[in-house]
Design an enzyme around this catalytic site. Structure first.
Site, PDB file in Angstrom:
ATOM      1  N   HIS A  53      24.175  34.088 -14.658  1.00 43.56           N
ATOM      2  CA  HIS A  53      24.454  35.474 -14.049  1.00 43.56           C
ATOM      3  C   HIS A  53      23.750  35.638 -12.480  1.00 43.56           C
ATOM      4  O   HIS A  53      24.350  36.225 -11.745  1.00 43.56           O
ATOM      5  CB  HIS A  53      24.125  36.381 -15.123  1.00 43.56           C
ATOM      6  CG  HIS A  53      23.791  37.851 -14.644  1.00 43.56           C
ATOM      7  ND1 HIS A  53      25.253  38.633 -14.426  1.00 43.56           N
ATOM      8  CD2 HIS A  53      22.937  38.734 -14.236  1.00 43.56           C
ATOM      9  CE1 HIS A  53      24.687  39.808 -13.931  1.00 43.56           C
ATOM     10  NE2 HIS A  53      23.444  39.885 -13.846  1.00 43.56           N
ATOM     11  N   HIS A  88      24.281  37.173  -8.281  1.00 42.88           N
ATOM     12  CA  HIS A  88      23.446  38.210  -7.268  1.00 42.88           C
ATOM     13  C   HIS A  88      23.166  37.391  -6.081  1.00 42.88           C
ATOM     14  O   HIS A  88      23.213  38.114  -4.884  1.00 42.88           O
ATOM     15  CB  HIS A  88      22.090  38.506  -8.112  1.00 42.88           C
ATOM     16  CG  HIS A  88      22.058  39.659  -9.195  1.00 42.88           C
ATOM     17  ND1 HIS A  88      22.194  40.909  -8.830  1.00 42.88           N
ATOM     18  CD2 HIS A  88      22.360  39.388 -10.559  1.00 42.88           C
ATOM     19  CE1 HIS A  88      22.068  41.683  -9.962  1.00 42.88           C
ATOM     20  NE2 HIS A  88      22.381  40.669 -10.983  1.00 42.88           N
ATOM     21  N   GLU A 104      25.515  45.890  -9.735  1.00 39.59           N
ATOM     22  CA  GLU A 104      26.058  45.201 -10.911  1.00 39.59           C
ATOM     23  C   GLU A 104      27.541  45.240 -10.912  1.00 39.59           C
ATOM     24  O   GLU A 104      28.203  44.202 -11.177  1.00 39.59           O
ATOM     25  CB  GLU A 104      25.499  45.585 -12.245  1.00 39.59           C
ATOM     26  CG  GLU A 104      23.866  45.219 -12.523  1.00 39.59           C
ATOM     27  CD  GLU A 104      23.845  43.786 -12.658  1.00 39.59           C
ATOM     28  OE1 GLU A 104      24.747  43.075 -12.716  1.00 39.59           O
ATOM     29  OE2 GLU A 104      22.574  43.382 -12.875  1.00 39.59           O
ATOM     30  N   SER A 106      29.838  37.321 -11.990  1.00 39.49           N
ATOM     31  CA  SER A 106      29.748  36.223 -13.008  1.00 39.49           C
ATOM     32  C   SER A 106      30.308  36.465 -14.071  1.00 39.49           C
ATOM     33  O   SER A 106      30.085  35.687 -15.118  1.00 39.49           O
ATOM     34  CB  SER A 106      28.138  36.380 -13.137  1.00 39.49           C
ATOM     35  OG  SER A 106      27.711  37.580 -13.851  1.00 39.49           O
TER      36      SER A 106
END
Length: 523
Positions: A355, A360, A400, A419
């Site tokens: 993730h 990110h 997010e 992701s």
């Protein structure tokens, strides 16, 4: 086709570690406790939503502050001048000279005459007055003014001072409190003042840990649980300035990474924003991003430093919102190093390095997004619990699960989308509601982390999102000071005086001078 999903890193409730050991900070000290803070305080665990988590933290913090004020109140009504005063150690900070830093709150029936006498009494008891603040009292029938006095004084002299003050007929109440944690009688929230103090920001949330949750895919896998604890220990032992330890990933880890990497690469070129794809290409060339290789945090951190000044720091799991946001203020991203369990490659109940590294990291290489992330972190330093809830929600729908427009098409820039194969398809399917990014609406939008989102926010561009966020913070966040980041000293500087403002202005003037010179040469 299987959907990849993950619960994002940020959360908003107190915390414990994967191994059941909890670290807390109070001022500059760090404590390690065997019991989970969240369980100890009645946290109901995984069945709460993130909004409920934030409300729970607010409730616990409020109750703790009320208890502290109650316990530390040395009321004149409840004691006599002949009693021995017992002063709790937890309300004091010890200065470099071994003396105590303490705040005394007095309520006066008279005005300047009483204050002048109080100053002389402090001098008589060999105390050094550091700060004086006065205000009108809420109960005007009993007394007129409340005065907060912050002192540097020896413990024995403090006891003598309090006895003398309690004998004064002009003072209706005397209260002692921590000088470093209180402004007046309102608790001041601790936050890191230097990047090295991020060593204290490692509070984790009890959510889906393999050692604690029977529903975790790795709960019955003793080998996986042992490995997770070893990786968590790396994060807990890490100190600012150290190189990030490298992880020897297992064959199961590499197989899980490859499955997700391959599947996402078939979708990202079409649906990820331009900035993400450009950075991902560079990460493949410079940091070893590949289907058959899990890149190392130290290499990625050095790459980000060269691009936007961001760096990575190993994290043991899901961080509380306040600690995670505080790290962003220093352009530090807290990043996990473990891989989700191999039995569930396309779904993780917690953030893992898949993730972090695929969602990110690439977008943090973009200047506008890096600036947005840092300003979100700076705005959170010292913010109230209710504002932290708003920042957490803002983070959720932008960092997010944010969408933006590029060349007339919808593109994803949020890590939870980039992701997650299934969530990305869902967001662009036309089924959920798509709202124009408005921080006022976004900060209070209900959200959940058990399924795909019902609502997504679309920014005109990453720069547009940054400008709107700045305007919203200026108008809506109630903090009696501004916090600026000094990249030369890596400190968060509180701007609450003319002197502090002048220091900031000097740097702005220097930067503006360079801009003017550049424009002149370009002409």
């Amino acid at each position: 086709m299987s959907a990849t999903s993950v619960s994002p890193k940020i959360a908003v409730n107190p915390a414990n570690t994967a191994g059941g050991i909890t670290s807390f900070h109070s001022g500059r000290e760090q404590f390690v406790m065997k019991k989970s803070y969240s369980i100890e305080n009645g946290y109901a665990g995984r069945r709460r939503s993130l909004v409920d988590d934030a409300r729970f933290e607010t409730k616990v913090n409020r109750e703790n502050r009320e208890h502290l004020l109650h316990e530390n109140s040395l009321s004149r009504e409840n004691s006599t001048s002949q009693e021995e005063l017992v002063l709790p150690d937890d309300v004091f900070t010890v200065g470099e000279n071994g003396r105590l830093l303490v705040a005394i709150i007095i309520r006066m029936r008279e005005e300047m005459v009483t204050l002048s006498r109080t100053f002389k009494t402090i001098q008589h008891c060999k105390g050094t007055l550091l700060h004086v603040e006065s205000r009108l009292s809420h109960n005007k029938d009993e007394h007129q003014f409340e005065v907060i006095l912050k002192l540097d004084i020896a413990r024995d002299n403090l006891i003598s001072l309090l006895k003398l003050l309690k004998q004064s007929t002009s003072l209706s109440r005397v209260t002692v409190a921590s000088a470093t944690n209180f402004v007046g009688d309102i608790p001041e929230i601790w936050f890191p003042k230097h990047i090295s103090e991020l060593d204290l920001c490692n509070h984790l949330v009890t959510r889906y840990e393999p050692d604690l949750d029977q529903g975790h895919p790795g709960f019955t896998d003793a080998v996986y649980r042992k490995r997770r604890q070893e990786i968590a220990d790396i994060a807990f032992n890490y100190k600012h300035g150290e190189p990030i330890p490298r992880i020897e990933y297992s064959l199961e880890d590499k197989s899980t990474w490859k499955a997700v990497y391959t599947e996402l690469m078939s979708l990202l070129p079409k649906h990820a924003c331009r900035q993400h794809m450009e950075a991902l290409s560079l990460l493949e060339k410079e940091c070893g991003y590949a289907a058959d290789n899990i890149p190392q945090l130290e290499d990625i951190s050095n790459f980000l430093k060269r691009r936007t000044g961001f760096s990575l720091r190993p994290a043991a799991g899901l961080l509380t919102a306040r600690d995670f946001l505080a790290s962003l203020a220093y352009r530090v991203f807290q990043c996990t190093q473990y891989v989700r369990h191999s039995s569930s490659p396309y779904h993780s109940p917690e953030p893992d390095c898949i993730h972090e590294l695929l969602g990110h990291v690439p977008i943090l290489a973009d200047r506008n997004f890096a600036q947005f992330s840092q300003e979100l972190g700076l705005a959170s330093l010292g913010a109230s619990d209710s504002d932290i809830e708003k920042f957490s929600t803002m983070y959720w729908f932008t960092v997010e699960f944010g969408l933006c427009k590029q060349n007339g098409e919808l593109k994803a820039y949020g890590a939870g989308l980039l992701s997650s194969y299934g969530e990305l398809q869902h967001a662009l399917s036309g089924k959920p509601s798509l709202l124009a990014f408005d921080p006022t609406v976004c900060a209070v939008q209900p959200y959940q982390d058990q399924d795909y989102q019902d609502v997504y926010f679309v920014a005109e561009s990453l720069e547009d999102a940054l400008q709107k966020f700045r305007g919203w913070v200026a108008e809506n966040i109630r903090r009696p000071y501004e916090v600026c980041y000094n990249p030369f000293t890596q400190t968060a500087e509180v701007v609450d005086s003319i002197t502090a403002l002048a220091n900031v202005t000097k740097q702005v003037q220097t930067d503006l001078s360079h801009v003017c010179t550049a424009l002149h040469k370009m002409k």
